[in-house]
Enzyme design. Structure first.
Site, short mmCIF file in Angstrom:
data_model
loop_
_atom_site.label_atom_id
_atom_site.label_comp_id
_atom_site.label_asym_id
_atom_site.label_seq_id
_atom_site.Cartn_x
_atom_site.Cartn_y
_atom_site.Cartn_z
CD GLU A 94 39.79 50.02 15.86
OE1 GLU A 94 40.79 49.81 15.70
OE2 GLU A 94 38.88 49.65 16.51
CG HIS A 135 43.55 49.30 6.45
ND1 HIS A 135 42.98 50.54 6.82
CD2 HIS A 135 42.86 48.34 7.53
CE1 HIS A 135 42.16 50.53 7.88
NE2 HIS A 135 42.30 49.36 8.44
P1 AMP Z 1 40.42 48.87 10.63
O1 AMP Z 1 39.67 48.64 12.17
O2 AMP Z 1 39.97 48.02 9.79
O3 AMP Z 1 40.48 50.32 10.69
O4 AMP Z 1 41.76 48.25 11.21
C1 AMP Z 1 42.79 49.30 11.84
C2 AMP Z 1 44.21 48.07 12.13
O5 AMP Z 1 45.28 48.90 11.95
C3 AMP Z 1 43.88 47.36 13.31
O6 AMP Z 1 43.75 45.86 13.20
C4 AMP Z 1 45.08 47.82 14.08
O7 AMP Z 1 45.45 46.64 14.93
C5 AMP Z 1 45.93 48.32 13.12
N1 AMP Z 1 47.12 49.15 13.32
C6 AMP Z 1 46.85 50.18 14.10
N2 AMP Z 1 47.98 50.98 14.13
C7 AMP Z 1 48.82 50.19 13.64
C8 AMP Z 1 50.16 50.49 13.38
N3 AMP Z 1 51.13 51.40 13.97
N4 AMP Z 1 51.17 49.35 12.75
C9 AMP Z 1 50.18 48.41 12.19
N5 AMP Z 1 48.91 47.97 12.51
C10 AMP Z 1 48.55 49.24 13.03
#
Ligand code: AMP
Ligand code: ZN
Length: 119
Positions: free
Chosen positions: A96, A101
């Site tokens: 997402e 990360h």
């Molecule tokens: P992914 O689906 O692997 O791209 O994971 C994106 C992650 O980023 C998700 O687990 C979200 O909960 C996390 N996330 C989104 N915005 C933030 C933020 N501002 N601070 C910390 N984590 C976030």
């Protein structure tokens, strides 16, 4: 990449995050929507879209992300019972946020690797 990228903005200090570890090249902070008792994200400070781009573009930096993830796992007390390290990548991977990360997940049994098996 700069201001369009959420995680670049966290690196720049423009968006708050609960930072648990920082090195010259990496940052680790708590996921805003934790999926496990421990859920920390580890990123390179430099923008790469995903783990494939990072590994191909700067394998040493990819190694630094792994080393920071391991240090976080140790700090969070996860080395004994274990943990999961995950890079969601692209559409099928459910990515997402397009700044690479690693998810460090642990603190309880995490269940099967996938919610369901592909058909
Ligand atoms: P992914 O689906 O692997 O791209 O994971 C994106 C992650 O980023 C998700 O687990 C979200 O909960 C996390 N996330 C989104 N915005 C933030 C933020 N501002 N601070 C910390 N984590 C976030
Ligand atoms: Zn970025």
């Amino acid at each position: 990449m700069g201001t369009d990228c959420l995680f670049c903005r966290i690196v720049a200090g423009e968006i708050p995050a609960t930072i648990v570890r920082e090195t010259a090249t990496t940052l680790a902070f708590r996921d805003i929507g934790p999926k496990a008792p421990v859920h920390v994200l580890v990123i390179p400070k430099e923008h790469y879209a995903d783990v494939a781009t990072l590994a191909q573009g700067d394998p040493a930096l990819a190694g630094e992300v792994l080393a920071t993830a391991a240090a976080v796992a140790e700090d969070e007390g996860l080395l004994g019972d274990g943990f999961r390290l995950m890079f969601n990548t692209g559409t099928h991977g459910g990515q997402e946020v397009f700044h690479v990360h690693a998810h460090v997940l642990g603190g309880a049994p995490l269940g099967p690797m996938l919610a369901r098996n592909p058909a």
